[in-house]
Design an enzyme around this catalytic site. Structure first.
Site, PDB file in Angstrom:
ATOM      1  N   TRP A 159      -8.286 -46.948  -6.811  1.00  0.00           N
ATOM      2  CA  TRP A 159      -8.967 -46.659  -8.070  1.00  0.00           C
ATOM      3  C   TRP A 159      -8.071 -45.635  -8.647  1.00  0.00           C
ATOM      4  O   TRP A 159      -7.858 -45.465 -10.144  1.00  0.00           O
ATOM      5  CB  TRP A 159     -10.299 -46.204  -8.056  1.00  0.00           C
ATOM      6  CG  TRP A 159     -11.071 -45.611  -9.403  1.00  0.00           C
ATOM      7  CD1 TRP A 159     -11.641 -46.214 -10.239  1.00  0.00           C
ATOM      8  CD2 TRP A 159     -10.987 -44.438  -9.873  1.00  0.00           C
ATOM      9  NE1 TRP A 159     -11.969 -45.799 -11.201  1.00  0.00           N
ATOM     10  CE2 TRP A 159     -11.864 -44.525 -11.062  1.00  0.00           C
ATOM     11  CE3 TRP A 159     -10.621 -43.132  -9.402  1.00  0.00           C
ATOM     12  CZ2 TRP A 159     -11.889 -43.498 -11.861  1.00  0.00           C
ATOM     13  CZ3 TRP A 159     -10.717 -42.094 -10.286  1.00  0.00           C
ATOM     14  CH2 TRP A 159     -11.311 -42.086 -11.394  1.00  0.00           C
ATOM     15  N   HIS A 160      -7.639 -44.608  -8.108  1.00  0.00           N
ATOM     16  CA  HIS A 160      -6.987 -43.456  -8.665  1.00  0.00           C
ATOM     17  C   HIS A 160      -5.494 -43.819  -9.148  1.00  0.00           C
ATOM     18  O   HIS A 160      -4.922 -43.070 -10.105  1.00  0.00           O
ATOM     19  CB  HIS A 160      -6.599 -42.369  -7.501  1.00  0.00           C
ATOM     20  CG  HIS A 160      -7.949 -41.804  -7.209  1.00  0.00           C
ATOM     21  ND1 HIS A 160      -8.720 -41.937  -6.421  1.00  0.00           N
ATOM     22  CD2 HIS A 160      -8.446 -40.545  -7.787  1.00  0.00           C
ATOM     23  CE1 HIS A 160      -9.861 -41.191  -6.427  1.00  0.00           C
ATOM     24  NE2 HIS A 160      -9.495 -40.074  -7.290  1.00  0.00           N
ATOM     25  N   GLY A 161      -4.924 -44.926  -8.582  1.00  0.00           N
ATOM     26  CA  GLY A 161      -3.432 -45.384  -9.239  1.00  0.00           C
ATOM     27  C   GLY A 161      -2.818 -46.450  -8.593  1.00  0.00           C
ATOM     28  O   GLY A 161      -3.362 -46.753  -7.514  1.00  0.00           O
TER      29      GLY A 161
END
Lengths: 103, 474
Positions: B325-327
């Site tokens: 989700w973060h990247g």
């Protein structure tokens, strides 16, 4: 048992809603009336503008050359001049020189 | 539009005044906030407004269909289609390039010649946040935890509300919608709490995060081979402090700004680096994301209800996806895998080693201190993968931890800055309530002057220019 079941099925528990900001929750007791917040904000904006007028002028001067930069410099210049005249800009200059911040 | 800028200051004054003038007419208030939020978002790139409008209309229509359709079996289909489209949007804008590159790389290693369409896609700011909010809304309506929004404007305002639009916190519809349905208490505005949150946030971002980045973190992570163990430690500890100061600053400013507009957001941080266990850490770090992952991923997967192995699998899956989700990068997956492994290991250790229940205070304090240090260093190890540009850089940093050479970065000011960054956690939770109450008791002119003075000190101390918040990229 029934109480337990009811407690378990409350929407807040099922959605796992996190608790509100503690700070925001507790300070409300002594909050300020909405009608008085606007004057407080205006005082804040006015004072912040005068105290940081030189910084604003520097920021405007660093914008890319063009009409936007000219307008921003034209607006910031008299405020910075006024701030210098009354000596209020010295506070930020003193702080900046304290931390050796290059202008 | 960044928070600590003149443009935002002018924008906020207009929105604040307009918002309070319309506070008694809730529908007009919603519409005004929606327009303001769209201007805020469009300031960055107006073309992506279409995306957020589509997301709004589509998810609200799905929620209405969920409550109006008489056949329960259809509800499940609606839910899955909605979740799939939301994830599809996120996948296309955020992960398309990542998946294509990964597929190319895998094909290359297997000796297969594959040609996939390569597109240069700009990542819309905040897409990870507003798609997650939209999904939680539809899932909550499906579960009958909340009714749908009264109208599409209310839902659009919830999804696009500018303080939290681009970098959270991920606010639940169950927290937000009731607040715009009921009349606001006109008695008090928490100026004290808002001032502490906003000015504290500015201090953490402008002074601490920016200076930590400039003096410790950026040099070490840019040229990892040039630094020995002490400098790497300073750089990694510095990044732990920087990312906390940066992200919690955004959350605090968002919570404070929303508070001034009459909306309460849940807290997003609570002194994460004093956590005594990794489980505790995730109750204190990015609370809105960890609770989202718990409620909409971990628990639906079965949580801890189906035995040890399934629990461990669920933990790993939740954190692998949380990392992604973060990247769109395998480094974030490794970061998630590390945290998943920590939680699995901690759970397993907890079964083998009983907790100390004796009455020796000194031993208890030592054990507590030890567990805080272990958790902090485990988190720091994961930050190396989170921050490094490549795996090779991350590995180089880890290898250099064994290379004891004279330090280039160590100085009294660097250590003070680092300790200051970690000590900023004192601003979390209810620790600043006395300061907020004291501020509230002052005359409005004093309040305005004091806030302006503190802001001037912050701007004077901080480095030149405004670096974007780290979480903008997510």
């Amino acid at each position: 048992m029934a109480t337990k079941r009811a407690k378990r099925s409350t929407p807040a528990r099922r959605t796992g809603s996190t608790k509100p900001a503690d700070l925001a929750d507790q300070a409300v007791i002594t909050g300020t009336r909405p009608g008085r917040v606007c004057p407080a904000l205006l005082v804040f904006y006015g004072a912040a503008l005068l105290l940081n007028a030189e910084g604003l002028l520097r920021t405007a001067g660093r914008l890319p050359y063009g009409p936007m930069r000219d307008r921003c410099v034209a607006m910031a210049m008299p405020v910075a001049h006024f701030s210098q005249q009354i000596g209020i800009s010295r506070l930020r200059s003193a702080i900046e020189s304290l931390v050796n911040k290059s202008k | 539009m960044l928070f600590p800028t003149t443009v935002f200051a002018i924008f906020f004054l207009v929105v604040f005044t307009g918002g309070w003038l319309l506070i008694r007419q809730r529908q007009w208030w919603s519409l005004f906030m929606l327009l303001a939020s769209y201007i805020f978002y469009g300031w960055w790139d107006w073309r992506f407004l279409g995306l957020i409008v589509f997301c709004t209309v589509f998810n609200h229509a799905a929620a209405l269909l969920l409550v109006r359709h008489p056949v329960p079996a259809v509800h499940r289909v609606i839910l899955w289609v909605t979740v799939a489209i939301n994830l599809g949007l996120l996948g296309f804008f955020k992960y398309y390039r990542f998946f294509v590159m990964s597929a190319y790389s895998a094909c290359g290693q297997l000796g297969i010649d594959c040609s996939l369409p390569f597109l240069e896609i700009v990542l819309p700011v905040g897409i990870s946040f507003f798609t997650f909010q939209a999904m939680s809304y539809v899932i909550d309506v499906y579960r009958k935890d909340i009714p749908p929004a009264d109208n599409v404007i209310d839902f659009a305002t919830y999804l696009a509300f500018f303080p939290q639009l681009v970098a959270g916190p991920i606010v639940r519809a169950s927290d937000f919608l009731p607040q715009i349905r009921r009349p606001v208490d006109m008695g008090r505005v928490d100026t004290g709490a808002a001032a502490v949150l906003i000015l504290g946030g500015f201090f953490k971002k402008v002074v601490l995060a920016n200076m930590l980045a400039k003096t410790l973190v950026d040099p070490v992570f840019a040229y990892p081979e040039d630094y020995g163990a002490l400098d790497v430690l300073l750089g990694v500890y510095g990044y732990a402090a920087q990312i906390y100061c940066d992200f919690s600053a955004y959350s605090d400013i968002a919570i404070g700004a929303a508070l001034l507009l009459g909306i309460r957001f849940p807290a997003n941080f609570n002194a994460p680096y004093v956590a005594g266990s990794f489980r505790d850490f995730w109750r204190r770090w990015h609370i809105s994301l960890s609770s989202w992952l718990r409620d909409y991923l971990y628990i639906p997967l079965g949580g801890s209800r189906a035995g040890n192995w399934v629990t461990h699998r669920n933990l790993m899956l939740t954190f692998l996806l949380g990392g992604l989700w973060h990247g769109a990068n395998w480094r974030f997956v490794v970061w998630g895998a590390l945290h998943g492994s920590y939680l699995v290991a901690e759970r397993q250790l907890g079964r083998w080693l009983p907790a100390y229940t004796g009455s020796n205070r000194l031993l208890r304090a030592l054990l507590r201190m030890g567990s805080i240090l272990v958790v902090f260093h485990g988190v720091c190890l994961s930050w190396i993968f989170f921050r490094a540009e490549t795996f090779a850089d991350a590995w180089q940093l880890i290898v250099n931890l064994a290379d004891w050479r004279p330090s280039e970065l160590a100085s009294v000011s660097a250590v003070v800055l680092l300790l200051g960054g970690l000590a900023a956690q004192v601003l979390d939770g209810d620790r600043m309530v006395p300061a907020a109450r004291w501020f509230n008791r002052q005359h409005v002119v004093v309040q305005g002057l004091l806030a302006a003075l503190i802001l001037t000190v912050i701007l004077g101390l901080g480095p030149q220019g405004v670096a974007p918040f780290i979480y903008f990229q997510f």
